[in-house]
Design a protein around this motif. Sequence first.
Motif, PDB file in Angstrom:
ATOM      1  N   VAL A  24       0.853  -1.186   0.000  1.00 36.89           N
ATOM      2  CA  VAL A  24       0.000   0.000   0.000  1.00 36.89           C
ATOM      3  C   VAL A  24       0.890   1.238   0.000  1.00 36.89           C
ATOM      4  CG1 VAL A  24      -1.763   1.305   1.254  1.00 36.89           C
ATOM      5  CG2 VAL A  24      -1.840  -1.195   1.248  1.00 36.89           C
ATOM      6  N   GLN A  25       0.608   2.154  -0.911  1.00 37.11           N
ATOM      7  CA  GLN A  25       1.269   3.463  -0.922  1.00 37.11           C
ATOM      8  C   GLN A  25       0.204   4.524  -0.669  1.00 37.11           C
ATOM      9  OE1 GLN A  25       3.965   4.631  -4.255  1.00 37.11           O
ATOM     10  NE2 GLN A  25       2.573   6.385  -4.469  1.00 37.11           N
ATOM     11  N   LEU A  26       0.436   5.376   0.307  1.00 36.82           N
ATOM     12  CA  LEU A  26      -0.527   6.407   0.671  1.00 36.82           C
ATOM     13  C   LEU A  26       0.156   7.762   0.700  1.00 36.82           C
ATOM     14  CD1 LEU A  26      -2.357   4.632   3.650  1.00 36.82           C
ATOM     15  CD2 LEU A  26      -3.150   4.796   1.278  1.00 36.82           C
ATOM     16  N   ARG A  27      -0.442   8.710   0.033  1.00 34.52           N
ATOM     17  CA  ARG A  27      -0.046  10.110   0.139  1.00 34.52           C
ATOM     18  C   ARG A  27      -0.981  10.752   1.146  1.00 34.52           C
ATOM     19  NH1 ARG A  27       4.256  13.483  -0.355  1.00 34.52           N
ATOM     20  NH2 ARG A  27       3.735  15.515  -1.265  1.00 34.52           N
ATOM     21  N   LEU A  28      -0.421  11.167   2.294  1.00 34.93           N
ATOM     22  CA  LEU A  28      -1.238  11.545   3.437  1.00 34.93           C
ATOM     23  C   LEU A  28      -0.993  12.989   3.855  1.00 34.93           C
ATOM     24  CD1 LEU A  28      -0.537   8.423   5.690  1.00 34.93           C
ATOM     25  CD2 LEU A  28      -2.544   8.791   4.260  1.00 34.93           C
ATOM     26  N   VAL A  54      -1.087   4.124  10.449  1.00 37.80           N
ATOM     27  CA  VAL A  54      -2.183   3.733   9.565  1.00 37.80           C
ATOM     28  C   VAL A  54      -2.220   2.211   9.520  1.00 37.80           C
ATOM     29  CG1 VAL A  54      -2.303   5.793   8.133  1.00 37.80           C
ATOM     30  CG2 VAL A  54      -0.665   4.012   7.553  1.00 37.80           C
ATOM     31  N   TYR A  55      -3.423   1.700   9.494  1.00 41.78           N
ATOM     32  CA  TYR A  55      -3.628   0.254   9.487  1.00 41.78           C
ATOM     33  C   TYR A  55      -4.600  -0.067   8.361  1.00 41.78           C
ATOM     34  CZ  TYR A  55      -3.247  -4.277  11.733  1.00 41.78           C
ATOM     35  OH  TYR A  55      -2.938  -5.586  12.011  1.00 41.78           O
ATOM     36  N   TYR A  57       1.661   0.729   9.199  1.00 40.70           N
ATOM     37  CA  TYR A  57       2.857   1.569   9.174  1.00 40.70           C
ATOM     38  C   TYR A  57       2.727   2.629  10.260  1.00 40.70           C
ATOM     39  CZ  TYR A  57       6.474   4.811   7.641  1.00 40.70           C
ATOM     40  OH  TYR A  57       7.587   5.619   7.600  1.00 40.70           O
ATOM     41  N   THR A  58       3.841   2.922  10.939  1.00 39.37           N
ATOM     42  CA  THR A  58       3.863   3.952  11.963  1.00 39.37           C
ATOM     43  C   THR A  58       4.978   4.948  11.667  1.00 39.37           C
ATOM     44  OG1 THR A  58       3.051   2.396  13.623  1.00 39.37           O
ATOM     45  CG2 THR A  58       4.036   4.428  14.433  1.00 39.37           C
ATOM     46  N   ILE A  97     -13.102  -5.956  -4.447  1.00 37.97           N
ATOM     47  CA  ILE A  97     -12.121  -5.865  -3.367  1.00 37.97           C
ATOM     48  C   ILE A  97     -12.301  -4.527  -2.666  1.00 37.97           C
ATOM     49  CG2 ILE A  97     -10.431  -7.460  -4.313  1.00 37.97           C
ATOM     50  CD1 ILE A  97      -8.933  -5.127  -5.486  1.00 37.97           C
ATOM     51  N   VAL A  98     -12.087  -4.543  -1.362  1.00 37.25           N
ATOM     52  CA  VAL A  98     -12.236  -3.346  -0.545  1.00 37.25           C
ATOM     53  C   VAL A  98     -10.966  -3.151   0.276  1.00 37.25           C
ATOM     54  CG1 VAL A  98     -13.490  -2.265   1.364  1.00 37.25           C
ATOM     55  CG2 VAL A  98     -14.747  -3.508  -0.400  1.00 37.25           C
ATOM     56  N   LEU A  99     -10.423  -1.942   0.220  1.00 39.39           N
ATOM     57  CA  LEU A  99      -9.311  -1.557   1.084  1.00 39.39           C
ATOM     58  C   LEU A  99      -9.861  -0.641   2.169  1.00 39.39           C
ATOM     59  CD1 LEU A  99      -6.195  -1.613   1.545  1.00 39.39           C
ATOM     60  CD2 LEU A  99      -6.124   0.556   0.280  1.00 39.39           C
ATOM     61  N   GLY A 100      -9.723  -1.060   3.416  1.00 34.00           N
ATOM     62  CA  GLY A 100     -10.174  -0.261   4.547  1.00 34.00           C
ATOM     63  C   GLY A 100      -8.986   0.264   5.327  1.00 34.00           C
ATOM     64  N   ILE A 101      -9.052   1.516   5.737  1.00 31.59           N
ATOM     65  CA  ILE A 101      -7.936   2.149   6.436  1.00 31.59           C
ATOM     66  C   ILE A 101      -8.450   2.812   7.710  1.00 31.59           C
ATOM     67  CG2 ILE A 101      -6.069   3.848   6.296  1.00 31.59           C
ATOM     68  CD1 ILE A 101      -6.212   3.518   3.236  1.00 31.59           C
TER      69      ILE A 101
END
Length: 539
Positions: free
Chosen positions: A434-438, A448-449, A471-472, A502-506
């Motif tokens: 998972v790549q997240l721009r936050l 983030v989980y 990731y922390t 498919i579902v990605l939950g964060i």
Amino acid sequence: MRHSLRSNDVALFAVTLAMIAAAVFAVRIPDATGKSTWLADLNIVSFDNTTLHADAFIPVASSTTELFPVIIFPNSWGCPQLEYVTRALQLGDRGYVALEYETRGWWLSGGEIDMAGPKDIQDAQVVIDFVAAHATEWQADMTRVAMAGISYGAGITLLTAGTDARVKVAVAMSGWNNLTDFAYGEQTPNYKQTQGLLHSSEDLGHPSAEMFELERDLTNHTNVSFITTFGNSRSPQRLVDVFNARNIPVFLSSNYGDRFFRPQYMLEFFPALTCPKMLLLNNGPHAMPEAVGLFVNTSYIWNQALLWLEAHLKNISNGIDAQKPLQMELGTSIFSESRLNFTSDPSASTQPWYLARDGSLNPTAPPHNESSVLEPTIFFSTTQVLNSGTSDDTWEALGLPFVTNLSSANVTTTALFQSAPLTSATLVCGTPSVQLRLGTTSSTGFQVYAFLYEVDPLFPTDGTYLTEGFYTQWASSPSPSVTTVTFPMHTLCRVIDVGSSIVLGIVLYNEQYVPANSSPEFSVSFATGGESVLRLPSS
């Protein structure tokens, strides 16, 4: 959730099986046709006068010149050495000197638990010395020595194999490559699992002060240098060059549901080995498939391990080396008989799924101008619907689905991204990432989980758990800030059905781990212009 079953602690489960095994062995004692002799009560005095408790199975020789290869089993965490009794008996009957022992600090052995530290490795070398001292009596061939173990015993096996040149073969099941990844993988303190290990050590052994310090530092996120130094010094990863230079045949087994020693880290370790190698990736939680296999003759894992030992200790051509080295179990149950075999990690080829502002998950990137808007936004909360059922190891081992009602997730604390129904069945075999721009509202850090689910069109609000990742970040740029994070999810090998989505939950909290920020005002927003993406292996 659709279930209420709870499993026993892994250590207590293994101990129970060991007691059953002892009873099984007791039935065999009167059998005059036995091909090995059991030495049931051995005491080995180690380098610092600590006594290690052991037992051994010695084959009955057909002549005075016959020599037998040696296999040494260190115990798993919390288990007596009788854990391996049925396999040790089997190996003794097959012409191996098989010795199992309790590492220091456990059960009848003296000393304090060293957590696979230098004392444990010195102890293992003394155990090899002990067998060598009896080599004439037992007709042991000290040029053909293997070590094998599950969990804690697997780690000690790999560390000893990389330290003592007398160990020619290693079999490590549910072990680790880097202990820091267990305690602090993705900079995330593995609080619940570490606490569980410490509590079991208090019940069944003699923990050291160092273990309490490790738990305290993880809980409070202090003295990180101690955590990493402690973990790295106990990590087989640092011995890769030794394994390769000595060409040690290494057999590994790891499980998709292992939340102690996560399979994605072992899969990263595997390509670095250029020696003869095999990695089995299996369904189920930590150590359970291997522990069940101690008493099930049809166990694929143990039968492969026996072939490995036969090929590399007895030099018997049995076809194991002609097999592909990476073997991944399909489905969900530990009793699944279907596997896919690979020559290398299938995670190298991926299919991107981009997160969009409208909550969709798409195989093509959304317009880049979405990056300028940070939404959706979620807030920290300790009340979460998303989870993986991490307390129910028996449920997971049987392959029963973990189902979450996604419609009950609080939209202020949970971000959900869902794909359109798949037009064909999709094989996902390997390690997703998972790549997240936050955008964050705090400079003190965040966690983030992420959870991945399959949604059946017949049950559109229910998500069947597939995998997870986290990731922390403990410190960020001055608030507010925007940052990009990338992290792996647990390795898996599943077929997602045609018509499913498919579902990605964060979320920002999971009770298994120590959060970096627990303020209810803390929030995270997502940039979705192609910069936030789920990558699924597409073998």
